[in-house]
Motif scaffolding. Structure first.
Motif, PDB file in Angstrom:
ATOM      1  N   ASN A 252      67.318  38.029  68.635  1.00 25.98           N
ATOM      2  CA  ASN A 252      66.230  38.096  69.603  1.00 25.98           C
ATOM      3  C   ASN A 252      66.804  38.515  70.950  1.00 25.98           C
ATOM      4  O   ASN A 252      67.460  37.723  71.626  1.00 25.98           O
TER       5      ASN A 252
ATOM      6  N   ASP B 139      52.628  45.366  72.402  1.00 24.31           N
ATOM      7  CA  ASP B 139      52.966  44.189  71.617  1.00 24.31           C
ATOM      8  C   ASP B 139      53.079  44.528  70.135  1.00 24.31           C
ATOM      9  O   ASP B 139      52.258  45.280  69.581  1.00 24.31           O
ATOM     10  N   ASN B 140      54.115  43.950  69.496  1.00 24.04           N
ATOM     11  CA  ASN B 140      54.352  44.048  68.053  1.00 24.04           C
ATOM     12  C   ASN B 140      54.663  45.477  67.593  1.00 24.04           C
ATOM     13  O   ASN B 140      54.557  45.785  66.394  1.00 24.04           O
TER      14      ASN B 140
ATOM     15  N   TYR C 209      61.107  44.645  66.533  1.00 26.20           N
ATOM     16  CA  TYR C 209      59.713  44.550  66.931  1.00 26.20           C
ATOM     17  C   TYR C 209      59.626  44.038  68.369  1.00 26.20           C
ATOM     18  O   TYR C 209      60.357  43.124  68.758  1.00 26.20           O
TER      19      TYR C 209
ATOM     20  N   THR D 122      57.908  41.877  71.141  1.00 23.06           N
ATOM     21  CA  THR D 122      57.065  40.679  71.203  1.00 23.06           C
ATOM     22  C   THR D 122      57.032  40.155  72.638  1.00 23.06           C
ATOM     23  O   THR D 122      57.940  40.413  73.434  1.00 23.06           O
ATOM     24  N   LYS D 123      55.958  39.454  72.983  1.00 17.40           N
ATOM     25  CA  LYS D 123      55.803  38.787  74.280  1.00 17.40           C
ATOM     26  C   LYS D 123      56.014  39.753  75.447  1.00 17.40           C
ATOM     27  O   LYS D 123      56.665  39.421  76.439  1.00 17.40           O
ATOM     28  N   ARG D 124      55.457  40.947  75.335  1.00 22.73           N
ATOM     29  CA  ARG D 124      55.549  41.908  76.443  1.00 22.73           C
ATOM     30  C   ARG D 124      54.775  41.367  77.638  1.00 22.73           C
ATOM     31  O   ARG D 124      53.630  40.942  77.519  1.00 22.73           O
TER      32      ARG D 124
ATOM     33  N   ALA E  15      58.631  36.108  60.167  1.00 20.46           N
ATOM     34  CA  ALA E  15      58.710  35.988  61.623  1.00 20.46           C
ATOM     35  C   ALA E  15      59.634  34.834  61.975  1.00 20.46           C
ATOM     36  O   ALA E  15      59.806  33.881  61.190  1.00 20.46           O
TER      37      ALA E  15
END
Length: 349
Positions: free
Chosen positions: A41, A59-60, A222, A224-226, A330
């Motif tokens: 991450n 996102d994603n 991927y 995430t959490k933009r 995930a």
């Protein structure tokens, strides 16, 4: 009636054999439900500040390593880079002039000293002659063989040559510091050369800052959490989102009493709570060098009078080797790994 009892007995025997066979096959299996999916991450954050000019992520979104995620307005950093380039050119010119001056001083300083010495020697010879002429004129004047005018001329000539000698002697002293002059020129050249190196470092930093206005994906994964939009002003180190890599594994917290026969390389069956029908395959990769509680924020202090022994858990990393195509894993998903401690990998050891 007898046939019915025989059938019941046969069913019971089959059940007992089935249960016994299953237990025999899986008697060495070790499992736990205290396990989750983990992975790489990466936090997306800028190294320089500025306004976001271009944003290429949502996102994603799936991204590839090397892909441009976003760009900070580079205008200010281009100006700084150009200024650093100009400063470097100026520093190089000053250093070149100082080096030329050093080379000139190395030649001219000794030459000037030698020339001054020759002038002093020549002036000394002229003064000695004038002084001797004056002495003769004084003797001739005393005997009446010369006039007062001739004596006065000899006195003036002696004074003039003596003044010239003293002046040239002073000039020789002023140019006698050859070593000091050369050292001063060397120090100036070294100082300006150091300024060139500093200007080079400033230019390198300015160029690197310009490069850092573009944030590139370090790996496949991927988004995430933009948490950034075009036009936002971002600070260095601010968290703009996360990039979750495609490499996933399981961290299973086994009880310390379950680790007796567990070894690296043993095969693992993994069931996922979100996909009960799916079965993942894995391999025991490594064991953490400490219990989970030992690395917690507030480790337990056992040196107390009310100590109660509790079974500790050891995090075990399990690498996932097979993932069905129809599921999406995930980070943080709950799983239940089952380690086959009598697996082929164990036997090969």
């Amino acid at each position: 009636m007898k046939d019915k009892l025989v059938k019941i007995f046969a069913v019971v025997i089959i059940i007992v054999l089935g249960v016994g066979g299953y237990w025999f096959i899986h008697r060495y299996d070790v499992s736990t439900d205290n396990a989750v999916i983990e992975g790489r991450n990466a936090v997306i954050s800028p190294k320089v500040g500025g306004y976001v000019k271009t944003l290429n992520i949502v996102d994603n979104q799936v991204v590839k390593a090397g892909q441009l995620l976003l760009e900070i307005d580079p205008t200010d950093y281009i100006i700084k880079r150009n200024k650093a380039q100009a400063n470097l050119e100026a520093a190089k010119a000053a250093a070149s002039a100082a080096q030329n001056n050093l080379e000139k001083t190395n030649v001219s300083a000794p030459s000037n000293y030698d020339a001054a010495g020759a002038d002093v020697n020549n002036a000394a010879a002229l003064w000695q002659k004038a002084n001797a002429d004056l002495a003769r004129m004084e003797m001739l004047f005393a005997s009446g063989a010369c006039s007062q005018q001739q004596l006065d001329q000899a006195i003036a000539t002696e004074k003039s040559t003596r003044a010239t000698l003293e002046k040239l002697g002073a000039n020789q002293h002023s140019v006698s510091t050859v070593t000091e002059s050369v050292n001063a020129a060397k120090d100036t050249a070294a100082q300006l050369q150091a300024q060139v190196k500093q200007a080079e470092q400033d230019l390198a930093q300015a160029e690197q800052d310009l490069v850092n206005t573009k944030i590139i994906a370090p790996m496949d994964g991927y988004i995430t959490k933009r948490s950034v939009e075009v036009g936002n002003y971002v600070q260095p180190g601010a968290q703009l989102g996360n990039l979750v890599g495609n490499e996933l594994w399981v961290v299973a917290n086994f009880k310390e009493t379950q680790l007796e026969n567990m070894k690296m390389g043993q095969t693992v069956d993994i069931s996922v709570d979100a996909f009960p029908q799916a079965k993942l395959k894995g391999v025991v990769n490594s064991f953490q060098a400490g219990t989970g509680s030992r690395f917690s924020l507030f480790p337990a202090e056992n040196a107390t009078g009310n100590f109660v022994k509790t079974v500790q858990r050891i995090p075990v990393k399990i690498v996932i080797t097979e993932i069905p195509d129809n599921i999406h894993l995930a980070l943080g998903m709950s799983v239940e790994p089952t380690v086959h401690t009598n697996s082929a990998g164990d036997k090969n050891e």
